[in-house]
Design a protein around this motif. Structure first.
Motif, PDB file in Angstrom:
ATOM      1  N   ASP A 390      53.019  37.908  43.068  1.00  0.00           N
ATOM      2  CA  ASP A 390      52.720  37.624  41.658  1.00  0.00           C
ATOM      3  C   ASP A 390      53.294  38.714  40.759  1.00  0.00           C
ATOM      4  O   ASP A 390      53.848  38.432  39.694  1.00  0.00           O
ATOM      5  N   LEU A 391      53.154  39.980  41.186  1.00  0.00           N
ATOM      6  CA  LEU A 391      53.736  41.088  40.422  1.00  0.00           C
ATOM      7  C   LEU A 391      55.262  41.019  40.436  1.00  0.00           C
ATOM      8  O   LEU A 391      55.919  41.253  39.408  1.00  0.00           O
ATOM      9  N   ALA A 392      55.826  40.706  41.592  1.00  0.00           N
ATOM     10  CA  ALA A 392      57.284  40.619  41.703  1.00  0.00           C
ATOM     11  C   ALA A 392      57.842  39.514  40.812  1.00  0.00           C
ATOM     12  O   ALA A 392      58.930  39.654  40.234  1.00  0.00           O
ATOM     13  N   GLN A 393      57.099  38.420  40.671  1.00  0.00           N
ATOM     14  CA  GLN A 393      57.538  37.327  39.809  1.00  0.00           C
ATOM     15  C   GLN A 393      57.578  37.772  38.343  1.00  0.00           C
ATOM     16  O   GLN A 393      58.471  37.381  37.591  1.00  0.00           O
ATOM     17  N   GLU A 394      56.611  38.606  37.943  1.00  0.00           N
ATOM     18  CA  GLU A 394      56.643  39.148  36.580  1.00  0.00           C
ATOM     19  C   GLU A 394      57.849  40.060  36.377  1.00  0.00           C
ATOM     20  O   GLU A 394      58.458  40.081  35.310  1.00  0.00           O
ATOM     21  N   LYS A 395      58.176  40.798  37.406  1.00  0.00           N
ATOM     22  CA  LYS A 395      59.288  41.744  37.320  1.00  0.00           C
ATOM     23  C   LYS A 395      60.647  41.045  37.396  1.00  0.00           C
ATOM     24  O   LYS A 395      61.622  41.486  36.769  1.00  0.00           O
ATOM     25  N   HIS A 396      60.714  39.943  38.166  1.00  0.00           N
ATOM     26  CA  HIS A 396      61.967  39.190  38.355  1.00  0.00           C
ATOM     27  C   HIS A 396      61.697  37.710  38.069  1.00  0.00           C
ATOM     28  O   HIS A 396      61.658  36.884  38.990  1.00  0.00           O
ATOM     29  N   PRO A 397      61.499  37.340  36.806  1.00  0.00           N
ATOM     30  CA  PRO A 397      61.089  35.962  36.481  1.00  0.00           C
ATOM     31  C   PRO A 397      62.123  34.887  36.847  1.00  0.00           C
ATOM     32  O   PRO A 397      61.762  33.719  36.993  1.00  0.00           O
ATOM     33  N   ASP A 398      63.377  35.279  37.029  1.00  0.00           N
ATOM     34  CA  ASP A 398      64.412  34.282  37.314  1.00  0.00           C
ATOM     35  C   ASP A 398      64.632  34.068  38.814  1.00  0.00           C
ATOM     36  O   ASP A 398      65.444  33.226  39.210  1.00  0.00           O
ATOM     37  N   ARG A 399      63.927  34.838  39.656  1.00  0.00           N
ATOM     38  CA  ARG A 399      64.140  34.724  41.098  1.00  0.00           C
ATOM     39  C   ARG A 399      63.221  33.655  41.691  1.00  0.00           C
ATOM     40  O   ARG A 399      62.062  33.520  41.296  1.00  0.00           O
ATOM     41  N   ASP A 400      63.740  32.916  42.647  1.00  0.00           N
ATOM     42  CA  ASP A 400      62.978  31.848  43.311  1.00  0.00           C
ATOM     43  C   ASP A 400      62.413  32.387  44.630  1.00  0.00           C
ATOM     44  O   ASP A 400      63.160  32.636  45.580  1.00  0.00           O
ATOM     45  N   ASP A 401      61.091  32.579  44.681  1.00  0.00           N
ATOM     46  CA  ASP A 401      60.433  33.084  45.890  1.00  0.00           C
ATOM     47  C   ASP A 401      59.645  31.992  46.610  1.00  0.00           C
ATOM     48  O   ASP A 401      58.694  32.266  47.340  1.00  0.00           O
ATOM     49  N   THR A 402      60.065  30.747  46.431  1.00  0.00           N
ATOM     50  CA  THR A 402      59.319  29.623  47.012  1.00  0.00           C
ATOM     51  C   THR A 402      59.211  29.732  48.523  1.00  0.00           C
ATOM     52  O   THR A 402      58.135  29.529  49.108  1.00  0.00           O
ATOM     53  N   ALA A 403      60.291  30.091  49.188  1.00  0.00           N
ATOM     54  CA  ALA A 403      60.289  30.159  50.654  1.00  0.00           C
ATOM     55  C   ALA A 403      59.335  31.244  51.146  1.00  0.00           C
ATOM     56  O   ALA A 403      58.584  31.036  52.129  1.00  0.00           O
ATOM     57  N   LEU A 404      59.335  32.383  50.472  1.00  0.00           N
ATOM     58  CA  LEU A 404      58.433  33.476  50.859  1.00  0.00           C
ATOM     59  C   LEU A 404      56.975  33.086  50.660  1.00  0.00           C
ATOM     60  O   LEU A 404      56.129  33.319  51.540  1.00  0.00           O
ATOM     61  N   ARG A 405      56.690  32.474  49.529  1.00  0.00           N
ATOM     62  CA  ARG A 405      55.304  32.089  49.236  1.00  0.00           C
ATOM     63  C   ARG A 405      54.810  31.045  50.231  1.00  0.00           C
ATOM     64  O   ARG A 405      53.656  31.077  50.674  1.00  0.00           O
ATOM     65  N   THR A 406      55.661  30.092  50.564  1.00  0.00           N
ATOM     66  CA  THR A 406      55.282  29.042  51.504  1.00  0.00           C
ATOM     67  C   THR A 406      54.952  29.646  52.875  1.00  0.00           C
ATOM     68  O   THR A 406      53.984  29.267  53.536  1.00  0.00           O
ATOM     69  N   TYR A 407      55.781  30.599  53.299  1.00  0.00           N
ATOM     70  CA  TYR A 407      55.549  31.279  54.576  1.00  0.00           C
ATOM     71  C   TYR A 407      54.217  32.022  54.574  1.00  0.00           C
ATOM     72  O   TYR A 407      53.424  31.920  55.531  1.00  0.00           O
TER      73      TYR A 407
END
Length: 412
Positions: A390-407
């Motif tokens: 959640d913090l990383a998403q605030e820091k990098h709003p344009d990055r897609d972390d869907t695969a990491l979150r799903t894992y």
């Protein structure tokens, strides 16, 4: 000195005299050396404070906190006067006598217009009332002894201590130059503000004894982080005010932790919050006021960053020991990392302090970590890493972390 000049009010004759004398004394350093004019220059605020206090007392007003007869330097005698034997300030040099006398009359002019209590801002509002409490303690452990010393150091009146362990009360009373009370009745009769600084499980039982005594118009406080002020049941119906006064600080020693309380953050809850805020502000502390319904959540926040952080540090050290480190080596090796991370969080905030595989979105490294853990620890790692995502998403709003979150969701 330029800052002093900017802060002066136009037309203030006394302040202008004081400022001119400060300049004069600074110049005296070059002409006469450090052992003469500069001695007064370096201590000009302390000398001025002494005369402001004495004049303010004459006019029945409140003097600035922290000043008392004899403060300033060792050249001031016990009555607030100047030691005529001092070679530095009271010698034969007429120049220094002149600027000293001019400064004295300048400060008298300022004080003669009546010294006002300090206005202090806090989340709970502005407090201008002078703190004049008679503070007693029930319980003489680390928190009670430390708070009492803090109050005494800032000119507050501490009546003394009552404890089920008389030796502890005697030690706290000696440390704060107050009284050791032999009964609950005695400490309550001598005090208008009472701090119950016993263990949490004892506060309710102690209150039952207190409630049977006269408590009208008193303020009853405790320092528990978890308990609300309502532990003092029916106190307000009996005419008392109540407050939970919790320092966001680990008070670890009876006789040294008081120094850390100056400037610490205290969280207040209850009908006595305003007067407790005024008391603590006068001691240099900061305050915030919360509602009783938020007390458990507030204490949880403190435990997460304090107690749970200790647990995570222990977990990390255990992992290093599994690599062959001794316990001492593991602690020594991780200390710079622990301290550096805490400093970064405090300086930059959690988002900008975040580093590591979650911040980078590095699924491969996180998979390798999971391979080192049992199922229970994998779930804990995954849950904490999701918080970091959640913090990383605030820091990098344009990055897609869907695969990491799903894992991670599949493991937590």
């Amino acid at each position: 000195m330029h800052e002093t000049k900017r802060n002066m009010k136009k037309g203030d004759a006394g302040a202008n005299i004081f400022f001119c004398c400060s300049i004069w004394s600074a110049r005296a350093r070059n002409a006469h050396g450090k052992d003469k004019g500069i001695y007064f220059y370096e201590n000009r605020e302390r000398f001025a404070g002494i005369f402001v206090k004495k004049t303010a007392e004459k006019h029945g007003t409140f003097a600035r906190k922290g000043l008392s007869h004899g403060d300033g330097c060792d050249k001031v005698n016990g009555t607030g006067g100047i030691d005529t034997e001092s070679k530095m300030l009271c010698g034969s040099d007429k120049l220094h006598r002149m600027f000293f006398l001019l400064t004295f009359f300048g400060t008298v002019h300022i004080a003669g217009r009546r010294v006002k209590p300090v206005h202090r801002e806090s989340p709970t509002g502005t407090f201008t009332e002078v703190v004049r409490m008679k503070i007693g303690f029930i319980g003489a452990g680390k928190v009670g002894t430390s708070l009492g010393k803090l109050f005494v150091q800032h000119g507050m009146t501490v009546t003394g201590y009552f404890s089920k362990t008389p030796q502890h009360a005697e030690q706290a009373a000696a440390f704060t130059q107050s009284q050791c009370f032999s009964s609950l009745d005695d400490v309550m009769n001598a005090s208008d503000t009472l701090f119950v600084t016993t263990p949490d499980g004892v506060i309710g039982r102690m209150w039952n004894d207190m409630a049977a005594l006269p408590i009208k118009s008193k303020c009853i406080c405790h320092c528990s982080g978890a308990l609300p002020s309502s532990v003092f049941a029916s106190a307000e119906e009996l005419g008392a005010r109540v407050c939970s006064v919790h320092p966001l600080l680990a008070v670890s020693d009876r006789f040294s932790s008081w120094e850390q309380l100056e400037g610490a953050f205290f969280t207040l809850e209850g009908s006595g919050s305003a007067e407790m805020a005024a008391l603590l502000h006068a001691c240099g502390a900061q305050t915030a006021t919360i509602g009783a319904a938020d007390k458990a959540r507030y204490h949880l926040a403190a435990c997460v960053v304090s107690n749970l952080a200790v647990g995570l540090s222990h977990w990390g050290m255990q992992l290093l020991e599994q690599c062959g480190f001794t316990a001492e080596q593991a602690q020594q090796a991780l200390t710079p990392l622990i301290l550096g991370n805490a400093q970064a969080v405090c300086a930059k905030g959690p988002r900008d302090a975040l580093t590591g595989p979650a911040e980078r979105g590095d699924l491969g490294t996180i998979r390798s970590h999971m391979a080192c853990l049992n199922r229970e620890d994998q779930a804990l790692y995954a849950l904490l890493t999701r918080k970091l995502c959640d913090l990383a998403q605030e820091k990098h709003p344009d990055r897609d972390d869907t695969a990491l979150r799903t894992y991670l969701e599949g493991l937590s």
